[in-house]
Design an enzyme around this catalytic site. Structure first.
Site, mmCIF file in Angstrom:
data_model
loop_
_atom_site.group_PDB
_atom_site.id
_atom_site.type_symbol
_atom_site.label_atom_id
_atom_site.label_comp_id
_atom_site.label_asym_id
_atom_site.label_seq_id
_atom_site.Cartn_x
_atom_site.Cartn_y
_atom_site.Cartn_z
ATOM 1 N N CYS A 53 20.921 43.200 -23.512
ATOM 2 C CA CYS A 53 21.680 42.689 -22.361
ATOM 3 C C CYS A 53 22.306 41.341 -22.723
ATOM 4 C CB CYS A 53 20.735 42.544 -21.175
ATOM 5 S SG CYS A 53 21.438 41.660 -19.768
ATOM 6 N N GLU A 88 0.856 -1.178 0.000
ATOM 7 C CA GLU A 88 0.000 0.000 0.000
ATOM 8 C C GLU A 88 0.897 1.234 0.000
ATOM 9 O OE1 GLU A 88 -2.380 -0.292 3.555
ATOM 10 O OE2 GLU A 88 -2.518 -2.468 3.348
ATOM 11 N N CYS A 114 15.289 43.688 -16.334
ATOM 12 C CA CYS A 114 16.299 44.508 -16.998
ATOM 13 C C CYS A 114 15.677 44.964 -18.315
ATOM 14 C CB CYS A 114 17.567 43.702 -17.265
ATOM 15 S SG CYS A 114 18.726 44.545 -18.390
#
Length: 677
Positions: free
Chosen positions: A434, A118, A429
């Site tokens: 970037c 179980e 940003c």
């Protein structure tokens, strides 16, 4: 006569272990606020057991090996258990499991007994007493001998039958595990986050805290359920085999786990354990192992118990998914859309067989809600292949030297001042050029669901950007074999293979190309809807926020995000250069087989038995329906399969009609009226 040194050291260590374990028992069972993970508790317990096995004279009446949990809280009435609610011994490997089986075989004088497996639900153990077929009393395990009277709270659980069906003993007790579903836990935490409240650490602690509320109305409002796993005692006749008892209890109306199985040997039981380990992450409830019981309960009486543990049962524990460790620092990386994402740098810790050094922290607001600080001892969780996450700090272990975290005011990659989205817990940003954003975007652009360029993974994306060969995604189509072959660890053959992959990507489907652009909020399903609207890559440059909001499945936030992306000169330049480079995405028209689902928006959640989710969604489109990206008031049907997730909870909240797989299949033949038949 002087005491031998090793025995003296064993006595000191056993005293220390007893003190630690009793403390952790109190925090786990009484306060529902553990400081260590289960695996670390098990290590301490096993060490104490080993000492007491070698030196039995060191066993004391208050030793944690002789009891189960914490004392009941005085706020609740105390219930004396007629028979102790025992704990279980643990196995962590197949040889330990076989050793348990052999010990039981030796005591019984035979090894031909059946076993029952179980799932070991990670919740709160309770005992339910029925008198005259009616629910009369409910109690927690407590210390194993005495528990807390939580009858009023358990009455609020819809899965606890208030009266049983059929013929039942006049008085009897069943034992089970109250748990909180994963989807319910996530929904509850999401609602708490919206209210600015602290988040709960995990479903197990939340379940235990929910059941042990002084106000039953609080319990009733929580997403709790129960599995009954055992007959405690009874006054009258009952089956004598565990698998028969579970079926008998099911007939009376108790919720037993449908995946329990009977096995005729230890080999079959171990195979089932392996199966549970493979499927457990797909379940909507937590399990930390599998319980094995000898099937014949008459053997239980013959075998008895040792200390607090029955000899007729054991628990095979899976590798721990949670551990505690030190949070060394909180760092920040920049994603492809410019989002600044905090992550935890940890003292290395092994979780589930994997050494974890870093973990996700989601966002700044989540760090604040959880009150996570640099230097904290934290609980770290790893589930399946999911990235490890910091669940919560262990506040009681703070020294005062911990530091609160603040997001940087400038981008750690390009030093541009960051911006904050007022509607979301995200810092961005704004510089689309970037370096960190471009590297992540390049990696995404080449991924399988996007342009599917084999060989251009995370490392290659970083190398190409570092060497100046690629500054944005359009530069990919200017790469030559000679340039690539000159890179470190790249020969002519590998370079040619990469160039061939780039060439092949020029004719990817339009939905894949739109997904590859990395537009904020545009996942694959939204990209498919967008492709149907714009019809070509050139058409993307003509969209407006107003026109996009007319597209079913694209809401105002997503529409605004797409329109803003298109309005930026740098993005328009990239699209123009992709077109100039010969990127001519194809618009795949999916063949329509019928109109049974015309005008319907349908979502699928959970695991279907007769088809995959992708096959189900393709079938919806082929019959004129639309596949939604999220459950909204405009959703017509939610198809619910096994282990359904948070979509089901949201559908119920919004009143969206839910259908099962059989009703879903009927829709294909007869349309909407089939879902009501």
């Amino acid at each position: 006569m002087p005491v031998p040194k090793d025995q003296y050291e064993a006595r000191l260590r056993s005293e220390e272990l007893r003190s630690q374990l009793n403390y952790h028992n109190y925090r786990y069972h009484v306060l529902d606020s553990p400081e260590i993970a289960d695996a670390e508790y098990d290590q301490l317990m096993n060490e104490l057991k080993a000492i007491e096995a070698k030196y039995p004279e060191l066993i004391t009446p208050d030793s944690p090996t002789q009891r189960v949990g914490g004392a009941p809280l005085p706020a609740f009435g105390v219930v004396e258990h007629r028979y102790p609610m025992l704990s279980l011994s643990n196995c962590f490997a197949e040889d330990e499991l076989r050793a348990w089986h052999k010990r039981a075989s030796d005591r019984l004088g035979r090894d031909d007994f059946d076993l029952v497996t179980e799932p070991k639900i990670d919740g709160l153990a309770v005992a339910l007493v029925y008198e005259g077929g009616k629910f009369a009393q409910g109690a927690t395990r407590g210390d194993g001998m005495r528990g807390e009277n939580i009858t009023a709270n358990l009455r609020t659980l819809k899965t606890v039958p208030l009266s049983v069906k059929g013929k039942a003993p006049e008085r009897f007790e069943v034992r089970g595990e109250v748990y909180m579903t994963k989807s319910g836990f996530e929904q509850m935490n999401a609602e708490r986050a919206e209210r600015g409240e602290a988040l709960y650490a995990n479903p197990r602690n939340s379940a235990a805290g929910s059941v042990r509320q002084l106000d039953p109305r609080v319990t009733a409002a929580r997403p709790l359920s129960i599995f009954i796993y055992q007959l405690g005692w009874r006054e009258g006749a009952a089956p004598t085999k565990q698998h028969e008892i579970l079926a008998w209890l099911g007939e009376m109306g108790f919720r037993t786990n449908p995946e329990s199985r009977r096995h005729d040997d230890i080999v079959g039981a171990h195979e089932r354990i392996t199966w549970w380990d493979e499927v457990r992450e797909r379940l909507d409830y937590d399990i930390d192992g599998v319980v094995l019981k000898i099937d014949d309960t008459r053997d239980w009486e013959r075998l008895g118990a040792v200390g607090r543990e029955p000899r007729w049962a054991t628990a095979f524990k899976f590798p721990p998914q949670q551990r505690t460790t030190k949070l060394r620092n909180i760092l920040v990386n920049v994603g492809r859309t410019g989002a600044l994402n905090p992550f935890a740098e940890l003292e290395p810790v092994i979780i589930g067989g994997v050494t974890v050094k870093m973990a996700t922290l989601h966002n700044e607001n989540d760090i604040r809600r959880k009150d996570i600080r640099i230097g904290d001892t934290v609980i770290v969780q790893r589930a399946g292949e999911v990235i490890p996450q910091v669940v919560a700090p262990v506040v009681s272990l703070r020294t005062g030297k911990e530091q609160e975290f603040t997001m940087p005011e400038r981008c750690p990659s390009c030093d541009t001042p960051v911006t904050r989205d007022p509607d979301q817990a995200v810092v961005y940003c704004p510089n689309t050029q970037c370096p960190a954003q471009q590297i992540r975007l390049l990696e995404h652009f080449a991924s399988r669901g996007a342009m599917d360029i084999e060989g251009m993974g995370e490392r290659m994306a970083w190398v190409l950007f570092k060497e100046g060969l690629v500054k944005d995604i359009a530069d990919v189509y200017r790469l030559t074999v000679e340039q690539l072959a000159a890179l470190d660890r790249m020969g002519t053959k590998s370079a040619q293979k990469l160039v061939d992959g780039i060439e092949k990507s020029r004719e990817r489907p339009l939905s894949n190309v739109l997904f590859a652009l990395g537009i904020r909020h545009v996942g694959y399903e939204t990209a498919r809807l967008l492709a149907e609207h714009v019809r070509s890559l050139e058409g993307l440059l003509e969209v407006t926020g107003e026109s996009l909001q007319e597209v079913a499945g694209i809401g105002p936030i997503v529409a605004t995000g797409i329109a803003e992306w298109v309005s930026r000169d740098a993005n328009r330049d990239v699209v123009g250069r992709l077109l100039a480079a010969g990127v001519q995405p194809t618009m795949i028209e999916e063949p329509k087989e019928g109109d049974q689902l015309d005008g319907l928006t349908i979502l699928v959640t959970g695991r279907l038995e007769t088809m995959s989710r992708n096959e189900a969604e393709d079938r919806i489109r082929a019959l004129g329906g639309k596949v939604g990206s999220a459950v909204t008031k405009g959703t017509d049907y939610l198809v619910v399969g096994a282990e359904a997730g948070s979509k089901l909870a949201k559908a119920e909240k919004l009143g969206v009609k839910t259908i099962d797989e059989e009703q879903f299949a009927a829709l294909f033949e007869r349309g909407p009226e089939a879902a009501t038949s």
